[in-house]
Design a protein around this motif. Sequence first.
Motif, PDB file in Angstrom:
ATOM      1  N   ALA A  27      26.807 173.909   2.073  1.00 20.80           N
ATOM      2  CA  ALA A  27      26.243 174.290   3.377  1.00 20.80           C
ATOM      3  C   ALA A  27      25.722 173.049   4.108  1.00 20.80           C
ATOM      4  O   ALA A  27      25.872 172.929   5.328  1.00 20.80           O
ATOM      5  N   LEU A  28      25.137 172.118   3.355  1.00 22.31           N
ATOM      6  CA  LEU A  28      24.654 170.878   3.983  1.00 22.31           C
ATOM      7  C   LEU A  28      25.836 170.057   4.496  1.00 22.31           C
ATOM      8  O   LEU A  28      25.807 169.533   5.612  1.00 22.31           O
ATOM      9  N   ARG A  29      26.882 169.975   3.690  1.00 24.04           N
ATOM     10  CA  ARG A  29      28.073 169.197   4.087  1.00 24.04           C
ATOM     11  C   ARG A  29      28.715 169.805   5.339  1.00 24.04           C
ATOM     12  O   ARG A  29      29.059 169.096   6.284  1.00 24.04           O
ATOM     13  N   ARG A  55      16.044 167.902   8.997  1.00 27.63           N
ATOM     14  CA  ARG A  55      16.218 169.083   8.145  1.00 27.63           C
ATOM     15  C   ARG A  55      17.015 168.727   6.897  1.00 27.63           C
ATOM     16  O   ARG A  55      16.673 169.135   5.795  1.00 27.63           O
ATOM     17  N   LEU A  56      18.072 167.950   7.110  1.00 30.04           N
ATOM     18  CA  LEU A  56      18.870 167.511   5.967  1.00 30.04           C
ATOM     19  C   LEU A  56      17.981 166.741   4.988  1.00 30.04           C
ATOM     20  O   LEU A  56      17.992 167.000   3.785  1.00 30.04           O
ATOM     21  N   ASP A  98      19.532 157.305  -0.043  1.00 33.90           N
ATOM     22  CA  ASP A  98      19.040 157.130   1.331  1.00 33.90           C
ATOM     23  C   ASP A  98      18.946 158.467   2.069  1.00 33.90           C
ATOM     24  O   ASP A  98      18.626 158.513   3.249  1.00 33.90           O
ATOM     25  N   GLN A  99      19.203 159.551   1.388  1.00 31.88           N
ATOM     26  CA  GLN A  99      19.123 160.899   1.950  1.00 31.88           C
ATOM     27  C   GLN A  99      20.040 161.089   3.155  1.00 31.88           C
ATOM     28  O   GLN A  99      19.806 161.940   4.005  1.00 31.88           O
ATOM     29  N   ALA A 100      21.099 160.260   3.237  1.00 36.76           N
ATOM     30  CA  ALA A 100      21.938 160.290   4.426  1.00 36.76           C
ATOM     31  C   ALA A 100      22.852 161.505   4.460  1.00 36.76           C
ATOM     32  O   ALA A 100      22.941 162.192   5.461  1.00 36.76           O
ATOM     33  N   ASP A 101      23.548 161.771   3.387  1.00 33.44           N
ATOM     34  CA  ASP A 101      24.505 162.871   3.433  1.00 33.44           C
ATOM     35  C   ASP A 101      24.854 163.300   2.016  1.00 33.44           C
ATOM     36  O   ASP A 101      24.538 162.632   1.049  1.00 33.44           O
ATOM     37  N   VAL A 102      25.537 164.416   1.960  1.00 27.47           N
ATOM     38  CA  VAL A 102      25.946 164.961   0.679  1.00 27.47           C
ATOM     39  C   VAL A 102      27.372 164.499   0.406  1.00 27.47           C
ATOM     40  O   VAL A 102      28.188 164.446   1.317  1.00 27.47           O
TER      41      VAL A 102
END
Length: 366
Positions: free
Chosen positions: A173-175, A187-188, A31-35
């Motif tokens: 870096a994303l986290r 952006r994420l 779901d591209q929500a988070d890393v």
Amino acid sequence: EKGGYRHFMLKEIYEQPRAIADTLAGRIPDDQADVVLEGLGLSDAELQSFRKVFLVACGTSWHAALVGKFLIEKLARVPVEVDIASEFRYRDPIVDEGTLTILISQSGETADTLAALREAKGKQGKAVAICNVVDSSIARESDGVIYTHAGPEIGVASTKAFTTQLVAFILLALRLGRARKSLTDERLGSIIAALKTLPSKIQDTLAACEHMEEIARIYAQATDFLFLGRGNQYPIALEGALKLKEISYIHAEGYPAGEMKHGPIALIDDQLPVVVVATQNESFEKVFSNMEEVRARGGQVVVITDCADDGLKGKADVVLPIPSIADELMPVLTSIPLQLLAYHFAVLRGTDVDQPRNLAKSVTVE
Ligand code: M6R
């Protein structure tokens, strides 16, 4: 065991699409929500609390750290200092509870990096590792670990361990950016979407390098090389030079392209090949003019670029076009032609590619 390849190094270069797919596996949800970084061991509150990040490593892992600085500062907006482990450990670094120290090590056994970890922990800072070898000393002694899952790397010259470290830094870096609310959903989402295409883009980059041996032949007699890049490609220039030194024993230097006029430009003549990494980001035009400065002094320019414009052809002696991807991920792609360039030089010179003289796979003495 070399899977039909002539050397482990070549096998490991070609394994990169798979290695990077493994670094990403289970860490970017659909779901591209988070890393998801399972072993990191740091809560959102902790990630928010850091005022400073240290990245500490040796050799190629230090080059990955230099790219990591760009990624963390850009996506998570926290100040980052990069240090060489053998410097950090002896200089009484300013570390406290508000400092996150990240140790980067393929083997997890490098003596100076392990000592740097102990130094940071001894000063009450949090310390996590980016490691390839599971249960290595650095992985065990850190508060948390992001494993790169590159698989065993046998060649002394680091290749897939390096590009998987770059990917680990993107995830981290994303986290961090997410926890610190410096990263928008949009952006994420776009970086995660790009990450999903990375293994196939690496495959395409390997295909784009199929004539690398011929390029190496053109410069087979050169005794010195210069590698130039700017921004997130400057560490890749350093890494390209290190690879060439390590396995072909050709003298090479990497420089941020903007520093050229402050000294190294004096070296340029028609005997000096200059490898320029020019990707389509905000520094592209500037790198381009550095390239022209080299050409104006008779230097031979080999340019590695994701710019498909035919106009480039007349501006360099050799143009090596590679695929394009989000700028944050471009250093992964530009690493590959430089690995192959070093490899083919070494083969042409008849060196022991997998076991270069004077070097050990893991440096467990200081
Ligand atoms: O295992 P490590 O990542 O801690 O090793 C650090 C360096 O010794 C290593 O990267 C070395 O520079 C390699 N030979 C590079 O190809």
